[in-house]
Design a protein around this motif. Structure first.
Motif, short mmCIF file in Angstrom:
data_model
loop_
_atom_site.label_atom_id
_atom_site.label_comp_id
_atom_site.label_asym_id
_atom_site.label_seq_id
_atom_site.Cartn_x
_atom_site.Cartn_y
_atom_site.Cartn_z
N ARG A 54 -42.39 1.27 -1.94
CA ARG A 54 -42.53 0.13 -1.02
C ARG A 54 -43.69 -0.76 -1.46
NH1 ARG A 54 -39.75 -0.31 3.64
NH2 ARG A 54 -41.37 -1.69 4.47
N ALA A 55 -44.81 -0.16 -1.79
CA ALA A 55 -45.97 -0.94 -2.23
C ALA A 55 -45.66 -1.71 -3.50
CB ALA A 55 -47.17 -0.02 -2.43
N ARG A 56 -44.99 -1.07 -4.43
CA ARG A 56 -44.64 -1.74 -5.69
C ARG A 56 -43.66 -2.89 -5.43
NH1 ARG A 56 -47.06 -2.94 -10.19
NH2 ARG A 56 -45.52 -3.60 -11.69
N ALA A 57 -42.72 -2.65 -4.54
CA ALA A 57 -41.75 -3.70 -4.21
C ALA A 57 -42.46 -4.92 -3.63
CB ALA A 57 -40.71 -3.17 -3.22
N ILE A 58 -43.40 -4.69 -2.73
CA ILE A 58 -44.16 -5.80 -2.15
C ILE A 58 -44.91 -6.55 -3.24
CG2 ILE A 58 -46.11 -6.35 -0.65
CD1 ILE A 58 -45.06 -4.00 1.17
N ALA A 59 -45.54 -5.81 -4.15
CA ALA A 59 -46.29 -6.43 -5.25
C ALA A 59 -45.39 -7.26 -6.16
CB ALA A 59 -47.03 -5.37 -6.05
N GLU A 60 -44.13 -6.86 -6.25
CA GLU A 60 -43.18 -7.56 -7.13
C GLU A 60 -42.32 -8.57 -6.38
OE1 GLU A 60 -42.96 -7.34 -10.38
OE2 GLU A 60 -44.38 -5.69 -10.66
N ALA A 61 -42.65 -8.82 -5.11
CA ALA A 61 -41.90 -9.78 -4.27
C ALA A 61 -40.44 -9.36 -4.10
CB ALA A 61 -42.00 -11.20 -4.81
N LEU A 62 -40.22 -8.06 -3.98
CA LEU A 62 -38.90 -7.50 -3.71
C LEU A 62 -38.92 -6.99 -2.27
CD1 LEU A 62 -36.10 -6.60 -4.82
CD2 LEU A 62 -37.19 -4.42 -5.41
N ASP A 63 -37.83 -7.12 -1.59
CA ASP A 63 -37.72 -6.65 -0.21
C ASP A 63 -38.02 -5.15 -0.17
OD1 ASP A 63 -36.94 -5.78 2.31
OD2 ASP A 63 -34.96 -6.71 2.22
N PRO A 64 -39.11 -4.74 0.49
CA PRO A 64 -39.46 -3.31 0.50
C PRO A 64 -38.44 -2.45 1.24
CG PRO A 64 -40.90 -4.55 1.95
CD PRO A 64 -40.08 -5.55 1.21
N ASP A 65 -37.73 -3.02 2.21
CA ASP A 65 -36.69 -2.25 2.90
C ASP A 65 -35.54 -1.94 1.96
OD1 ASP A 65 -38.17 -2.27 5.28
OD2 ASP A 65 -37.17 -4.07 6.02
N LEU A 66 -35.19 -2.90 1.13
CA LEU A 66 -34.14 -2.67 0.14
C LEU A 66 -34.60 -1.60 -0.85
CD1 LEU A 66 -31.52 -3.29 -1.42
CD2 LEU A 66 -32.81 -5.10 -2.62
N ALA A 67 -35.81 -1.72 -1.36
CA ALA A 67 -36.32 -0.74 -2.32
C ALA A 67 -36.35 0.65 -1.69
CB ALA A 67 -37.72 -1.14 -2.79
N GLU A 68 -36.80 0.73 -0.45
CA GLU A 68 -36.84 2.04 0.21
C GLU A 68 -35.44 2.63 0.36
OE1 GLU A 68 -38.08 4.23 4.39
OE2 GLU A 68 -39.00 2.30 3.93
N ALA A 69 -34.49 1.82 0.77
CA ALA A 69 -33.12 2.32 0.94
C ALA A 69 -32.56 2.83 -0.38
CB ALA A 69 -32.23 1.22 1.52
N LEU A 70 -32.78 2.07 -1.45
CA LEU A 70 -32.30 2.50 -2.76
C LEU A 70 -32.97 3.80 -3.18
CD1 LEU A 70 -32.30 -0.95 -4.60
CD2 LEU A 70 -30.28 0.40 -3.97
N TRP A 71 -34.28 3.89 -3.00
CA TRP A 71 -35.01 5.09 -3.43
C TRP A 71 -34.67 6.31 -2.59
CZ3 TRP A 71 -36.17 1.60 -6.79
CH2 TRP A 71 -36.69 2.03 -8.02
N ARG A 72 -34.47 6.11 -1.30
CA ARG A 72 -34.08 7.26 -0.47
C ARG A 72 -32.74 7.81 -0.93
NH1 ARG A 72 -37.55 8.84 3.29
NH2 ARG A 72 -39.03 7.31 4.12
N ARG A 73 -31.83 6.94 -1.31
CA ARG A 73 -30.53 7.39 -1.85
C ARG A 73 -30.75 8.11 -3.18
NH1 ARG A 73 -26.82 9.93 -2.90
NH2 ARG A 73 -24.79 9.19 -3.53
N LEU A 74 -31.59 7.54 -4.03
CA LEU A 74 -31.90 8.16 -5.32
C LEU A 74 -32.57 9.51 -5.12
CD1 LEU A 74 -32.08 8.00 -8.42
CD2 LEU A 74 -34.20 6.70 -8.12
N ILE A 75 -33.50 9.60 -4.20
CA ILE A 75 -34.19 10.85 -3.93
C ILE A 75 -33.20 11.90 -3.40
CG2 ILE A 75 -35.87 11.95 -2.39
CD1 ILE A 75 -37.53 9.29 -2.71
#
Length: 89
Positions: A54-75
């Motif tokens: 989430r922190a990296r997504a924010i730093a990269e101007a990516l929606d952190p909710d999207l990043a979290e959803a993708l990563w939770r699926r990946l995890i």
């Protein structure tokens, strides 16, 4: 448009290669965890990874909710992969 699509395809190929590399590390973790008495799922580690993403997504101007959803699926996929491998040990 063709150049744009080619660049997207190039990035997609890199993403797939990085996911395959990540999966290899997951396989290595599955080899090590039984001897260490560790389960496939370690909730604190899951939340640590998601927080970093989430922190990296924010730093990269990516929606952190999207990043979290993708990563939770990946995890979840990664843990299932570990559990399958640990079960065969």
């Amino acid at each position: 448009m063709a150049e744009l699509r080619a660049e997207i395809d190039r990035i997609d190929a890199r993403l797939v290669a990085l996911l395959a590399e990540r999966a290899a590390y997951i396989d290595r973790a599955a080899e090590l965890k039984p001897a260490l008495g560790l389960p496939a799922r370690i909730d604190d580690r899951v939340e640590e990874v998601v927080g970093k993403v989430r922190a990296r997504a924010i730093a990269e101007a990516l929606d952190p909710d999207l990043a979290e959803a993708l990563w939770r699926r990946l995890i979840d996929w990664s843990i299932a992969r570990e559990e399958a491998k640990i079960g065969r040990v």
